[in-house]
Every structure is written in structure tokens, then in C-alpha cells.
Write a protein that holds these residues in place. Structure first.
Motif, short mmCIF file in Angstrom:
data_model
loop_
_atom_site.label_atom_id
_atom_site.label_comp_id
_atom_site.label_asym_id
_atom_site.label_seq_id
_atom_site.Cartn_x
_atom_site.Cartn_y
_atom_site.Cartn_z
N UNK A 87 0.87 -1.19 0.00
CA UNK A 87 0.00 0.00 0.00
C UNK A 87 0.89 1.23 0.00
N UNK A 88 0.71 2.05 -1.02
CA UNK A 88 1.45 3.31 -1.11
C UNK A 88 0.46 4.46 -1.08
N UNK A 89 0.76 5.45 -0.23
CA UNK A 89 -0.01 6.69 -0.21
C UNK A 89 0.97 7.84 -0.25
N UNK A 138 -1.30 -4.57 -5.03
CA UNK A 138 -0.77 -3.22 -4.83
C UNK A 138 -1.93 -2.23 -4.82
N UNK A 139 -2.04 -1.45 -3.75
CA UNK A 139 -2.97 -0.33 -3.67
C UNK A 139 -2.14 0.94 -3.73
N UNK A 231 3.95 -13.91 -19.96
CA UNK A 231 3.71 -14.60 -18.69
C UNK A 231 2.25 -15.04 -18.58
N UNK A 232 2.03 -16.33 -18.35
CA UNK A 232 0.67 -16.86 -18.27
C UNK A 232 0.16 -16.95 -16.84
N UNK A 233 1.03 -16.78 -15.86
CA UNK A 233 0.62 -16.90 -14.46
C UNK A 233 0.91 -15.59 -13.73
N UNK A 234 0.48 -14.50 -14.34
CA UNK A 234 0.77 -13.18 -13.80
C UNK A 234 0.04 -12.99 -12.48
N UNK A 235 0.81 -12.72 -11.42
CA UNK A 235 0.23 -12.62 -10.08
C UNK A 235 0.03 -11.17 -9.63
N UNK A 236 0.27 -10.20 -10.51
CA UNK A 236 0.15 -8.81 -10.12
C UNK A 236 -1.29 -8.33 -10.11
N UNK A 237 -1.65 -7.60 -9.07
CA UNK A 237 -2.99 -7.02 -8.93
C UNK A 237 -2.82 -5.57 -8.51
N UNK A 238 -3.28 -4.64 -9.33
CA UNK A 238 -3.17 -3.22 -9.02
C UNK A 238 -4.54 -2.60 -8.83
N UNK A 239 -4.75 -2.01 -7.66
CA UNK A 239 -5.91 -1.18 -7.40
C UNK A 239 -5.39 0.26 -7.34
N UNK A 240 -5.72 1.04 -8.35
CA UNK A 240 -5.19 2.40 -8.43
C UNK A 240 -6.24 3.40 -7.95
#
Length: 316
Positions: A87-89, A138-139, A231-240
């Protein structure tokens, strides 16, 4: 460790830039509040949550090198099945693209307290290092945060109507944006070098701690991004907190409480919904909260189709 054996790790970064012309007020509050949510609601252990803030007296400041080191430690100790959260602010910015073949595009970056920019390529490299079966959520409560994990698939993206930052009359809101020209002027004042190439300044000031975008030769950068695309197993999740061309709000409420509008909305939704929400459900609900409160920023979701419908932080 939760009941299914998953280990949960978090890095929480809040930058208020105190006593500078870029000062914000709610970013440290955002990550401290999120820490409580993680411990109370998502099964994180205190020893697995690292917090970096620039508040006076903080022992480890959220410089670019320190943030990347904390993220690197978290990724390097991850094992299949583990749940990672960042979490980045703080401030965000857009910089002229240095990607091969994209001379007129902008790229997204967060602005640590020392202005050692961490870009979308740095976050892509972190995701590429994850072992299969690990998730990285990632938030980013910052301006221009849409797309901060390069090559991540858009699930909930730009609205058809682009609007400026406004809020209701009960709060004072400030955008969490530092224009590229301001970043450049700040770095130039530190290096004394007369050039508009931000990479030259970052390499002069930070050397090997500068972002990959500024250190990698063009062909190596292209190879990194092509690897991500395959990449077929992409584990990245971004909530912007907003779209790439929008701003996110730093708010001081009528009672004097300071917070990021996006972070606060996430915490409101999670508090009111103790059952598991999918990543897509959470972003849709947060969008609705911000709209009702009068904030004209549009949170986005970037991840694979599979993880869009997975529970946020794999809550069971």
C-alpha cells in the motif's frame, strides 16, 4: 500464517513530505489505518507488516532505495501460496516514456520522499520475480496511478468522461500530484546538471538505486516487458486511486482528520463488508463511495481475468 498455511506479508508506505512545498497530510494516516485493517480483518501478523513513513522521528524513511529494498525482501522470501500486499499513499507523477517504440507516451511513477522515482517497470520486475502461486496486490493512493504495473491487463479502466478533482464542501482536498517539470527542477537543483533528461539526474544522484527504466539498456528493457507479456501466471494485482490521467485527493475533513480519499473509501468498504469481496467488487464499490462523497476520481483495477474475480487478499 492463516488457516490454509498461507503466509501474509505487507509493506505499507506513507509519504507526507513534511515541511516542503509538496506537503500532504493524510498519507501516514492512510497506511497506519490500513495496518489495523490487515491485522484485524485479513489475518496478517504484526511481524510480517513493514511500515515506512516520513513522519518526524521515523527510523527508516521511505526513500526510493528503502522502499524497493523492503519490497524486494518481501518478494524474495515469498513461497507459492503466499499473499503479498503493498500500500502506497503519497505523490505520483507522469514522466515522458523511455520505452522503446513509445517516444510520445507517458509512464507512471510514485515519488518517494527523496524523489528517487519508482516506475511501472520496477513494479513489473517485482511481479516477474514472484514464484508461481503467489499473489502481489498493490494499492496506490497517488495521482496518475492507473497502469503502475506495466503490462498488467485492465479490468476496470478509464471512464468515458475525464473530470478534474473536486470534493464536497465539508472537506479540503489537494491533488497527490507532482508535475514532471517540478520533479525535474527539484532533481536539477540537487545535481547542478542542465538537462531535461530525468534519467541523467536520477543516475547521478542515486546510481544503482535508480529505477530500472533509467538503468537498463533499451534492448534489456524491451526483453523485460516482452517477458511480462508472455507470462501466463501473472500474479500482479493493481488497485489504483485514479486513472493514469487523473489525480487522487489528499483530504482534510471538517473535524481536522486527514486521509487519502481512495484509502479511506477502501477502508470504509472493507469495514462494512466483513465477508470476502472480489477485487472487482471492491473497486466497483469504492468507485461508488467516492462518487457519493463528491470526489471525481475513478479507481481502476489491473490484473488477470482469474484474479479479477478472486477475493481481495484471498480472504476466505
Amino acid at each position: 500464517m492463516d488457516q490454509k498455511g498461507k503466509k501474509r506479508y505487507a509493506v505499507l508506505v506513507g509519504c507526507n513530505y513534511p515541511n516542503t512545498k509538496n506537503e500532504l497530510h493524510g498519507c501516514v494516516n492512510d497506511v497506519l489505518a490500513m495496518k489495523e485493517v490487515l491485522l484485524r480483518q485479513f489475518g496478517f501478523e504484526t511481524g510480517h507488516v513493514e511500515v515506512l513513513t516520513d513522519e518526524p522521528g521515523s527510523s527508516v524513511k521511505p526513500t526510493g532505495a528503502n522502499v524497493k529494498a523492503a519490497l524486494g525482501r518481501m518478494v524474495d522470501k515469498a513461497e507459492p501460496g503466499d499473499v503479498l500486499f503493498f500500500h502506497y499513499s503519497g505523490h505520483g507523477t507522469r514522466i515522458p516514456s523511455v520505452k522503446p517504440g513509445h517516444p510520445f507516451r507517458h509512464d507512471e511513477a510514485i515519488v518517494p520522499c527523496d524523489f528517487n522515482l519508482i516506475t511501472d517497470v520496477d513494479f513489473r520486475e517485482l511481479v516477474n520475480r514472484l514464484p508461481k502461486g503467489t499473489s502481489f496486490t498493490m494499492v496506490s493512493d497517488s495521482c496518475h496511478s492507473g497502469g503502475l504495473i506495466d503490462k498488467e491487463k485492465e479490468q476496470i479502466g478509464p471512464s468515458s468522461t475525464i473530470t478534474t478533482l473536486t470534493a464536497n464542501a465539508d472537506v479540503t482536498a489537494k491533488p497527490k500530484a507532482i508535475p514532471f517539470q517540478t520533479v525535474l527542477e527539484h532533481l536539477s537543483s540537487q545535481t547542478g546538471i542542465s538537462t531535461s533528461d530525468v534519467g541523467t539526474h536520477l543516475l547521478e544522484l542515486f546510481g544503482g538505486d535508480a529505477g530500472l527504466k533509467f538503468r537498463l539498456p533499451a534492448m534489456d528493457l524491451m526483453d523485460l516487458l516482452e517477458t511480462a507479456a508472455r507470462e501466463k501466471h501473472d500474479a500482479g494485482i493493481l488497485l489504483s486511486g485514479c486513472q493514469a490521467d487523473e489525480t487522487s485527493a489528499d483530504v482534510v475533513g471538517g473535524g481536522g482528520k486527514a486521509y487519502g480519499a481512495f484509502s479511506n473509501a477502501i477502508e470504509m468498504v472493507l469495514k462494512e463488508n466483513h465477508g470476502a469481496l472480489t477485487n472487482k467488487q471492491l473497486v466497483v464499490m469504492v468507485r461508488d463511495v467516492l462518487k457519493k462523497l463528491g470526489f471525481q476520481q475513478h479507481p481502476c483495477l489491473y490484473c488477470s481475468d482469474q484474479t479479477a474475480d478472486a477475493a481481495f487478499l484471498l480472504q476466505s
